[in-house]
Motif scaffolding. Sequence first.
Motif, PDB file in Angstrom:
ATOM      1  N   MET A  93       0.841  -1.201   0.000  1.00 16.99           N
ATOM      2  CA  MET A  93       0.000   0.000   0.000  1.00 16.99           C
ATOM      3  C   MET A  93       0.876   1.251   0.000  1.00 16.99           C
ATOM      4  SD  MET A  93      -2.988   1.171   2.675  1.00 16.99           S
ATOM      5  CE  MET A  93      -1.807   1.433   4.014  1.00 16.99           C
ATOM      6  N   ARG A  94       0.632   2.148  -0.914  1.00 14.39           N
ATOM      7  CA  ARG A  94       1.408   3.366  -1.027  1.00 14.39           C
ATOM      8  C   ARG A  94       0.814   4.449  -0.124  1.00 14.39           C
ATOM      9  NH1 ARG A  94       2.548   6.844  -6.572  1.00 14.39           N
ATOM     10  NH2 ARG A  94       3.935   8.405  -5.621  1.00 14.39           N
ATOM     11  N   ILE A  95       1.689   5.087   0.666  1.00 17.28           N
ATOM     12  CA  ILE A  95       1.250   6.140   1.573  1.00 17.28           C
ATOM     13  C   ILE A  95       1.533   7.493   0.929  1.00 17.28           C
ATOM     14  CG2 ILE A  95       1.532   7.175   3.849  1.00 17.28           C
ATOM     15  CD1 ILE A  95       2.402   4.457   4.887  1.00 17.28           C
ATOM     16  N   GLU A  96       0.532   8.329   0.810  1.00 15.76           N
ATOM     17  CA  GLU A  96       0.691   9.657   0.227  1.00 15.76           C
ATOM     18  C   GLU A  96       0.837  10.700   1.340  1.00 15.76           C
ATOM     19  OE1 GLU A  96       1.062  10.420  -2.819  1.00 15.76           O
ATOM     20  OE2 GLU A  96       0.496   8.560  -3.848  1.00 15.76           O
ATOM     21  N   TYR A  97       1.849  11.539   1.225  1.00  9.19           N
ATOM     22  CA  TYR A  97       2.068  12.610   2.191  1.00  9.19           C
ATOM     23  C   TYR A  97       1.649  13.946   1.595  1.00  9.19           C
ATOM     24  CZ  TYR A  97       4.870   9.393   5.023  1.00  9.19           C
ATOM     25  OH  TYR A  97       5.287   8.341   5.795  1.00  9.19           O
ATOM     26  N   ASN A  98       1.269  14.851   2.469  1.00 10.81           N
ATOM     27  CA  ASN A  98       1.043  16.220   2.037  1.00 10.81           C
ATOM     28  C   ASN A  98       2.373  16.818   1.591  1.00 10.81           C
ATOM     29  OD1 ASN A  98      -0.751  18.461   1.705  1.00 10.81           O
ATOM     30  ND2 ASN A  98       0.240  19.434   3.448  1.00 10.81           N
ATOM     31  N   PHE A  99       2.307  17.860   0.764  1.00 14.24           N
ATOM     32  CA  PHE A  99       3.548  18.508   0.323  1.00 14.24           C
ATOM     33  C   PHE A  99       4.332  18.968   1.546  1.00 14.24           C
ATOM     34  CE2 PHE A  99       6.011  22.276  -0.812  1.00 14.24           C
ATOM     35  CZ  PHE A  99       6.717  21.812  -1.913  1.00 14.24           C
ATOM     36  N   ALA A 100       5.609  18.620   1.597  1.00 16.37           N
ATOM     37  CA  ALA A 100       6.502  18.950   2.702  1.00 16.37           C
ATOM     38  C   ALA A 100       6.071  18.280   4.004  1.00 16.37           C
ATOM     39  CB  ALA A 100       6.634  20.462   2.892  1.00 16.37           C
ATOM     40  N   PHE A 101       5.491  17.090   3.897  1.00 17.48           N
ATOM     41  CA  PHE A 101       5.205  16.195   5.010  1.00 17.48           C
ATOM     42  C   PHE A 101       4.086  16.688   5.927  1.00 17.48           C
ATOM     43  CE2 PHE A 101       6.078  14.374   9.243  1.00 17.48           C
ATOM     44  CZ  PHE A 101       6.002  13.024   8.935  1.00 17.48           C
ATOM     45  N   PHE A 102       4.173  17.939   6.430  1.00 17.61           N
ATOM     46  CA  PHE A 102       3.206  18.451   7.390  1.00 17.61           C
ATOM     47  C   PHE A 102       1.866  18.789   6.730  1.00 17.61           C
ATOM     48  CE2 PHE A 102       6.992  20.081   9.934  1.00 17.61           C
ATOM     49  CZ  PHE A 102       6.911  19.049  10.855  1.00 17.61           C
ATOM     50  N   ASP A 103       0.795  18.749   7.551  1.00 13.29           N
ATOM     51  CA  ASP A 103      -0.478  19.293   7.093  1.00 13.29           C
ATOM     52  C   ASP A 103      -0.372  20.814   7.076  1.00 13.29           C
ATOM     53  OD1 ASP A 103      -1.901  20.425   9.775  1.00 13.29           O
ATOM     54  OD2 ASP A 103      -0.747  18.622  10.230  1.00 13.29           O
ATOM     55  N   GLU A 104      -1.255  21.473   6.360  1.00 16.06           N
ATOM     56  CA  GLU A 104      -1.154  22.922   6.168  1.00 16.06           C
ATOM     57  C   GLU A 104      -1.319  23.689   7.483  1.00 16.06           C
ATOM     58  OE1 GLU A 104      -0.143  24.256   3.338  1.00 16.06           O
ATOM     59  OE2 GLU A 104       0.051  22.159   2.739  1.00 16.06           O
ATOM     60  N   GLY A 105      -2.147  23.160   8.399  1.00 15.00           N
ATOM     61  CA  GLY A 105      -2.313  23.828   9.689  1.00 15.00           C
ATOM     62  C   GLY A 105      -1.034  23.846  10.490  1.00 15.00           C
ATOM     63  N   SER A 106      -0.295  22.745  10.473  1.00 14.36           N
ATOM     64  CA  SER A 106       0.981  22.681  11.192  1.00 14.36           C
ATOM     65  C   SER A 106       1.983  23.663  10.600  1.00 14.36           C
ATOM     66  CB  SER A 106       1.538  21.254  11.132  1.00 14.36           C
ATOM     67  OG  SER A 106       0.718  20.355  11.831  1.00 14.36           O
ATOM     68  N   LYS A 107       2.029  23.719   9.272  1.00 12.41           N
ATOM     69  CA  LYS A 107       2.966  24.644   8.622  1.00 12.41           C
ATOM     70  C   LYS A 107       2.626  26.093   8.945  1.00 12.41           C
ATOM     71  CE  LYS A 107       2.690  22.486   4.538  1.00 12.41           C
ATOM     72  NZ  LYS A 107       2.955  22.129   3.131  1.00 12.41           N
ATOM     73  N   ARG A 108       1.340  26.423   8.992  1.00 12.19           N
ATOM     74  CA  ARG A 108       0.951  27.795   9.331  1.00 12.19           C
ATOM     75  C   ARG A 108       1.354  28.145  10.758  1.00 12.19           C
ATOM     76  NH1 ARG A 108      -3.699  26.656   6.144  1.00 12.19           N
ATOM     77  NH2 ARG A 108      -4.823  25.930   8.000  1.00 12.19           N
ATOM     78  N   GLU A 109       1.192  27.208  11.681  1.00 13.99           N
ATOM     79  CA  GLU A 109       1.551  27.478  13.074  1.00 13.99           C
ATOM     80  C   GLU A 109       3.041  27.731  13.213  1.00 13.99           C
ATOM     81  OE1 GLU A 109       2.794  27.147  17.083  1.00 13.99           O
ATOM     82  OE2 GLU A 109       3.360  25.700  15.526  1.00 13.99           O
TER      83      GLU A 109
END
Length: 281
Positions: free
Chosen positions: A1-17
């Motif tokens: 099973m292939r796991i897809e990550y968000n761009f740059a690993f983190f979710d967008e909320g984490s990146k904004r914080e």
Amino acid sequence: MRIEYNFAFFDEGSKREIRRATLKAVAIPGYQVPFASREMPIARGWGTGGLQLTLSLVGKEDILKVIDQGSDESVNAVNIKKLITKTTGIKVTDETSEATIIQSRHRIPEIPLQAGQILVLQVPLPEPLRYYEPSELETKKLHAEQEYSGAWLMLFEQIMNYGTMSTGADHPAMVHDRYVMAPSPIPRFDNPKLNHSQALILLGAGREKKVYAVPPYTRVESLAFEDFSFEVEGFKNKYCGLCGAKEVFLDEMLDDLTGETFYQCNDTSYCLQRLNQKSAG
């Protein structure tokens, strides 16, 4: 099973914080801003603070360079590059002048940084007062009151005991005439590069959950006394045995065949670039 990550690993909320904490750090040079350090697929203490900053800031057009104690090919540097490239697809480079984001452990590159570049330094211990004050509450009060006599006393005791300031790395520095900052375990040789740097310098400590910054063209002055000035490591009359470079940070090496010592550029990509220029010329 292939796991897809968000761009740059983190979710967008984490990146904004993380970016919000970074913006505050840039607005208050040298001030340690707490942030919610995330769990990473690498152990804390192996660059998670710097990695979180890089992942929160990287864009699709960025070019990445990662170094560890001057080397682009150390285990730590290679694994960090693998994680970032696998979750972003961005280009990596060994050339300092080509990179838009440079993540580093223990060194600032020899080639001067330029406007528009971001240097991310990995930090194990962000609090410069921790050596003599174990309480986080008390260090916050000391910073608020600009009470840094303990840091001065630490340097004075070094002079009295050893005849010199013995901070081999992480020599404390005053940022913007306000906050004393731990510049990360870079050698004293690199401290002057922080002063009025054209690039934005960000420092992240994942385990301690702190981020702080030195904005471009900010005054950074290493702590020293009027009658006992700050000095960098001396490499007088020494040069790199490979490329011949002088006035750079050198590593002392041992020739296994002859048993003699020689010196080599700590910044491996800088040394290789000089060698390529010589062969091309």
